[in-house]
Design a protein around this motif. Structure first.
Motif, mmCIF file in Angstrom:
data_model
loop_
_atom_site.group_PDB
_atom_site.id
_atom_site.type_symbol
_atom_site.label_atom_id
_atom_site.label_comp_id
_atom_site.label_asym_id
_atom_site.label_seq_id
_atom_site.Cartn_x
_atom_site.Cartn_y
_atom_site.Cartn_z
ATOM 1 N N PRO A 1 -0.612 12.929 7.600
ATOM 2 C CA PRO A 1 0.860 12.958 7.594
ATOM 3 C C PRO A 1 1.381 13.904 6.510
ATOM 4 C CG PRO A 1 0.068 10.702 7.848
ATOM 5 C CD PRO A 1 -1.135 11.553 7.546
ATOM 6 N N ASP A 19 3.278 7.285 9.488
ATOM 7 C CA ASP A 19 2.102 7.337 10.363
ATOM 8 C C ASP A 19 0.958 6.602 9.689
ATOM 9 O OD1 ASP A 19 3.311 8.688 12.386
ATOM 10 O OD2 ASP A 19 2.104 10.515 12.215
ATOM 11 N N TYR A 67 -2.936 5.500 9.710
ATOM 12 C CA TYR A 67 -4.280 5.684 10.252
ATOM 13 C C TYR A 67 -4.886 4.289 10.446
ATOM 14 C CZ TYR A 67 -9.284 6.482 10.396
ATOM 15 O OH TYR A 67 -10.608 6.455 10.763
ATOM 16 N N TYR A 111 -6.425 9.112 -2.050
ATOM 17 C CA TYR A 111 -5.511 8.246 -1.287
ATOM 18 C C TYR A 111 -6.108 6.863 -1.019
ATOM 19 C CZ TYR A 111 -1.755 11.605 -0.238
ATOM 20 O OH TYR A 111 -0.677 12.446 -0.316
ATOM 21 N N TRP A 112 -7.420 6.755 -1.012
ATOM 22 C CA TRP A 112 -8.093 5.473 -0.857
ATOM 23 C C TRP A 112 -9.511 5.660 -1.343
ATOM 24 C CZ3 TRP A 112 -12.208 4.637 2.745
ATOM 25 C CH2 TRP A 112 -12.460 5.716 3.596
ATOM 26 N N LYS A 113 -10.214 4.538 -1.535
ATOM 27 C CA LYS A 113 -11.589 4.669 -2.006
ATOM 28 C C LYS A 113 -12.462 3.712 -1.210
ATOM 29 C CE LYS A 113 -14.297 5.123 -6.155
ATOM 30 N NZ LYS A 113 -14.268 5.241 -7.591
ATOM 31 N N SER A 114 -13.513 4.247 -0.670
ATOM 32 C CA SER A 114 -14.412 3.440 0.150
ATOM 33 C C SER A 114 -14.867 2.212 -0.632
ATOM 34 C CB SER A 114 -15.613 4.306 0.547
ATOM 35 O OG SER A 114 -16.436 3.574 1.398
ATOM 36 N N GLY A 115 -14.701 1.031 -0.044
ATOM 37 C CA GLY A 115 -15.140 -0.214 -0.675
ATOM 38 C C GLY A 115 -14.120 -0.835 -1.601
ATOM 39 N N THR A 116 -12.961 -0.212 -1.779
ATOM 40 C CA THR A 116 -11.936 -0.738 -2.690
ATOM 41 C C THR A 116 -10.668 -1.078 -1.918
ATOM 42 O OG1 THR A 116 -12.792 0.658 -4.469
ATOM 43 C CG2 THR A 116 -10.566 -0.225 -4.768
ATOM 44 N N PHE A 157 2.150 4.941 1.294
ATOM 45 C CA PHE A 157 2.211 5.746 2.525
ATOM 46 C C PHE A 157 3.136 6.936 2.323
ATOM 47 C CE2 PHE A 157 0.262 1.938 3.875
ATOM 48 C CZ PHE A 157 -0.645 2.367 4.824
ATOM 49 N N SER A 161 -3.421 -1.548 7.525
ATOM 50 C CA SER A 161 -3.922 -1.072 8.819
ATOM 51 C C SER A 161 -3.800 -2.147 9.891
ATOM 52 C CB SER A 161 -5.400 -0.706 8.681
ATOM 53 O OG SER A 161 -5.597 0.652 8.774
ATOM 54 N N HIS A 193 -7.739 2.485 10.387
ATOM 55 C CA HIS A 193 -9.158 2.638 10.056
ATOM 56 C C HIS A 193 -9.972 1.465 10.569
ATOM 57 C CE1 HIS A 193 -9.248 0.101 6.426
ATOM 58 N NE2 HIS A 193 -8.088 0.626 6.128
ATOM 59 N N PRO A 199 -9.969 -2.665 8.970
ATOM 60 C CA PRO A 199 -8.597 -2.655 8.448
ATOM 61 C C PRO A 199 -8.359 -3.648 7.326
ATOM 62 C CG PRO A 199 -8.687 -3.723 10.610
ATOM 63 C CD PRO A 199 -10.060 -3.212 10.318
ATOM 64 N N ARG A 251 0.852 -1.193 0.000
ATOM 65 C CA ARG A 251 0.000 0.000 0.000
ATOM 66 C C ARG A 251 0.887 1.241 0.000
ATOM 67 N NH1 ARG A 251 -3.020 -3.646 -0.890
ATOM 68 N NH2 ARG A 251 -4.912 -4.249 0.255
HETATM 69 C C1 LIG Z 1 0.122 8.976 -2.032
HETATM 70 C C2 LIG Z 1 -0.535 8.288 -0.851
HETATM 71 C C3 LIG Z 1 -0.079 8.527 0.445
HETATM 72 C C4 LIG Z 1 -0.717 7.926 1.541
HETATM 73 N N1 LIG Z 1 -0.240 8.174 2.798
HETATM 74 C C5 LIG Z 1 -0.820 7.576 3.862
HETATM 75 C C6 LIG Z 1 -0.318 7.778 5.192
HETATM 76 O O1 LIG Z 1 0.713 8.438 5.394
HETATM 77 N N2 LIG Z 1 -0.973 7.187 6.220
HETATM 78 C C7 LIG Z 1 -2.108 6.427 6.018
HETATM 79 O O2 LIG Z 1 -2.674 5.918 6.986
HETATM 80 N N3 LIG Z 1 -2.590 6.184 4.780
HETATM 81 C C8 LIG Z 1 -1.981 6.741 3.712
HETATM 82 N N4 LIG Z 1 -2.461 6.497 2.447
HETATM 83 C C9 LIG Z 1 -3.702 5.709 2.306
HETATM 84 C C10 LIG Z 1 -3.494 4.201 2.391
HETATM 85 O O3 LIG Z 1 -2.666 3.777 1.309
HETATM 86 C C11 LIG Z 1 -4.887 3.528 2.307
HETATM 87 O O4 LIG Z 1 -5.714 3.922 3.364
HETATM 88 C C12 LIG Z 1 -4.805 2.018 2.216
HETATM 89 O O5 LIG Z 1 -5.974 1.568 1.557
HETATM 90 C C13 LIG Z 1 -4.753 1.302 3.545
HETATM 91 O O6 LIG Z 1 -4.548 -0.065 3.261
HETATM 92 P P1 LIG Z 1 -5.273 -1.220 4.015
HETATM 93 O O7 LIG Z 1 -4.547 -2.465 3.635
HETATM 94 O O8 LIG Z 1 -5.354 -0.892 5.472
HETATM 95 O O9 LIG Z 1 -6.750 -1.213 3.438
HETATM 96 P P2 LIG Z 1 -7.240 -1.799 2.001
HETATM 97 O O10 LIG Z 1 -6.968 -3.247 1.874
HETATM 98 O O11 LIG Z 1 -6.679 -0.934 0.930
HETATM 99 O O12 LIG Z 1 -8.795 -1.625 2.123
HETATM 100 C C14 LIG Z 1 -9.614 -2.573 2.795
HETATM 101 C C15 LIG Z 1 -10.943 -1.959 3.073
HETATM 102 O O13 LIG Z 1 -10.743 -0.869 3.949
HETATM 103 C C16 LIG Z 1 -11.293 0.307 3.433
HETATM 104 N N5 LIG Z 1 -10.338 1.363 3.699
HETATM 105 C C17 LIG Z 1 -9.069 1.516 3.213
HETATM 106 N N6 LIG Z 1 -8.498 2.642 3.711
HETATM 107 C C18 LIG Z 1 -9.436 3.197 4.532
HETATM 108 C C19 LIG Z 1 -9.452 4.350 5.352
HETATM 109 N N7 LIG Z 1 -8.408 5.151 5.413
HETATM 110 N N8 LIG Z 1 -10.580 4.614 6.086
HETATM 111 C C20 LIG Z 1 -11.654 3.801 6.041
HETATM 112 N N9 LIG Z 1 -11.695 2.672 5.290
HETATM 113 C C21 LIG Z 1 -10.610 2.386 4.533
HETATM 114 C C22 LIG Z 1 -11.470 0.103 1.960
HETATM 115 O O14 LIG Z 1 -12.639 0.750 1.549
HETATM 116 C C23 LIG Z 1 -11.625 -1.388 1.839
HETATM 117 O O15 LIG Z 1 -12.986 -1.722 1.914
HETATM 118 C C24 LIG Z 1 -1.829 7.067 1.337
HETATM 119 C C25 LIG Z 1 -2.261 6.795 0.035
HETATM 120 C C26 LIG Z 1 -1.626 7.402 -1.051
HETATM 121 C C27 LIG Z 1 -2.100 7.104 -2.447
#
Ligand SMILES: Cc1cc2nc3c(=O)[nH]c(=O)nc-3n(C[C@H](O)[C@H](O)[C@H](O)COP(=O)(O)OP(=O)(O)OC[C@H]3O[C@@H](n4cnc5c(N)ncnc54)[C@H](O)[C@@H]3O)c2cc1C
Length: 288
Positions: free
Chosen positions: A167, A116, A118, A268-273, A99, A127, A120, A123, A97
Motif C-alpha cells: 500500500p 489495504d 495483507y 513493518y512486522w517481524k516474523s514470530g513477533t 497501517f 489480519s 497473512h 493471522p 496495529r
Molecule cells: C508504518 C507501518 C505501516 C504498515 N502498513 C500496512 C498496510 O498498509 N497493510 C498491511 O497489511 N500491513 C501493514 N503494516 C504491517 C502490519 O502492522 C503487521 O503485519 C501486523 O503485524 C499485522 O497484525 P496482525 O494482528 O495480523 O499480526 P500480529 O499479531 O502482529 O502477528 C501475529 C503473528 O503473525 C505474524 N505476522 C504478522 N504480520 C505478518 C505478515 N505480514 N506476514 C506473515 N506473518 C505475519 C507474526 O510473526 C506473528 O507471529 C504496517 C506496519 C507499519 C509499521
C-alpha cells in the motif's frame, strides 16, 4: 584575483516536505469491503470524526484499534475534545496495529479512508479482523501524527517492499512526479503474480517496473537491490519484514554509504513477533 559570485544553494533532489497533522482518535464504521487480490482486502472507513483527516506522505501510518477478538468489545483511545489535539488512552487491553492510510476520499457526505490489509497466512488480530470485515463494523483510527512527502527531485525511485508495504509502495509511486522512474522489488509469500496489477491499479501508474522475489531469502533481496544502479539521483524506500531488511539496510548504509536523506528503511512486522514495534531497531547490532 577573480571574484566568484556566491552561487545560490542547490536544493537537494531528496527534499521531503513535512508537517504535523491534528493528532486525534477517530471512531468510524466500515462502509465498503473489497477483495482487491487473493491476499489483499481493502476496507473503507468513514464517520463524522474523519472530516479533517489528512495524510500527506507515502510512509504515513495510522494506529488502527480492533475489537477484542474474544469479547468483540472495541477498547480504544478517544479524542481529548472536539477539534483539539491529543488523545485519552483507555483503561484495559487494546488490540492495535499500524497501517498505511492508502487513500483519503472526500465524498459529498464526508471523508473516507481506505486501508489495504495483507491477509497473512498465520493471522493475528488485525489480519483476522480484516479477513472477516463487513460493512457496519467499527474501528478506531489514531493518527497520522505527522507526514513527510515523497521527494520531488529524484530521477529514480527504487522500492523494496513485501505485501504489507505494497500500500505504501503504491503511494510512493503515485506521489513522486510522473517523470520519476519507479522500480519495485517486491517480496511475496506466494508467486506474486497479482502484484503488478495491484500496483498499477492502485497507484494509477502503469510504468512501474516490478520484480517479484520469494519471501524468506534476505540475501536474495539485497542481491536484487545490489543489481540496481543506485546512482546519485536515486531514492530508495524499503519496508516489510524487519529481519529481511537487515542486509538491505546494510547495503544502502554501509556498502553504498548513501547519505541518510537518500533512503528510508522501515520494519513493518517481524516474523514470530505479535504487534512488532516499528520503532525498534531493524538491526539491533547497528541501531540508527
Ligand atoms: C508504518 C507501518 C505501516 C504498515 N502498513 C500496512 C498496510 O498498509 N497493510 C498491511 O497489511 N500491513 C501493514 N503494516 C504491517 C502490519 O502492522 C503487521 O503485519 C501486523 O503485524 C499485522 O497484525 P496482525 O494482528 O495480523 O499480526 P500480529 O499479531 O502482529 O502477528 C501475529 C503473528 O503473525 C505474524 N505476522 C504478522 N504480520 C505478518 C505478515 N505480514 N506476514 C506473515 N506473518 C505475519 C507474526 O510473526 C506473528 O507471529 C504496517 C506496519 C507499519 C509499521
Amino acid at each position: 584575483m577573480t571574484e566568484v559570485p556566491n552561487s545560490p544553494a542547490i536544493p537537494s533532489p531528496f527534499l521531503r516536505a513535512g508537517g504535523r497533522n491534528r493528532f486525534t482518535a477517530r471512531r468510524g464504521r466500515v462502509v465498503a469491503v473489497e477483495q482487491v487480490s487473493p491476499a489483499m482486502r481493502r476496507v473503507r472507513v468513514t464517520g463524522p470524526e474523519f472530516a479533517d483527516f489528512t495524510s500527506g506522505g507515502p510512509a504515513d501510518h495510522v494506529k488502527v484499534f480492533f475489537p477484542d477478538p474474544a469479547t468483540g468489545e472495541l477498547v480504544a483511545p478517544s479524542p481529548v475534545g472536539p477539534g483539539e489535539d491529543g488523545i485519552v488512552r483507555p483503561e484495559g487491553a487494546t488490540f492495535a496495529r499500524d497501517f498505511t492510510p492508502l487513500r483519503v476520499t472526500r465524498m459529498a457526505d464526508g471523508v473516507a479512508v481506505d486501508l489495504d490489509f495483507y491477509l497473512h497466512p498465520s493471522p493475528g488480530p488485525a489480519s483476522a479482523w480484516a479477513g472477516r470485515a463487513e460493512v457496519g463494523d467499527e474501528l478506531v483510527i489514531v493518527g497520522p501524527r505527522g507526514s513527510r512527502g515523497a521527494p520531488q527531485g529524484a530521477a529514480r525511485l527504487v522500492l523494496v517492499c513485501d505485501e504489507t508495504a505494497l500500500p505504501s509502495a503504491t503511494r510512493w509511486a503515485a506521489e513522486v512526479p510522473a517523470t520519476t522512474a519507479v522500480e519495485l522489488i517486491a517480496v511475496a509469500a506466494d508467486e506474486g503474480s497479482w502484484i503488478a496489477d495491484y500496483v498499477s491499479s492502485t497507484s494509477g501508474r502503469d510504468d512501474v517496473g516490478v520484480n517479484v522475489l520469494p519471501a524468506g531469502d534476505p540475501d536474495a533481496v539485497a542481491g536484487a537491490l545490489g543489481a540496481v544502479d543506485v546512482d546519485a539521483a536515486t531514492f530508495v524506500f524499503a519496508a516489510g519484514e524487519a529481519s529481511t531488511l537487515i542486509p538491505v539496510r546494510r547495503h544502502l548504509k554501509v556498502t553504498l554509504a548513501l547519505p541518510a536523506e537518500q533512503f528510508a528503511v522501515s520494519g513493518y512486522w517481524k516474523s514470530g513477533t505479535a504487534g512488532f514495534d516499528h520503532h525498534a531497531p531493524i538491526d539491533p547490532s547497528d541501531p540508527d
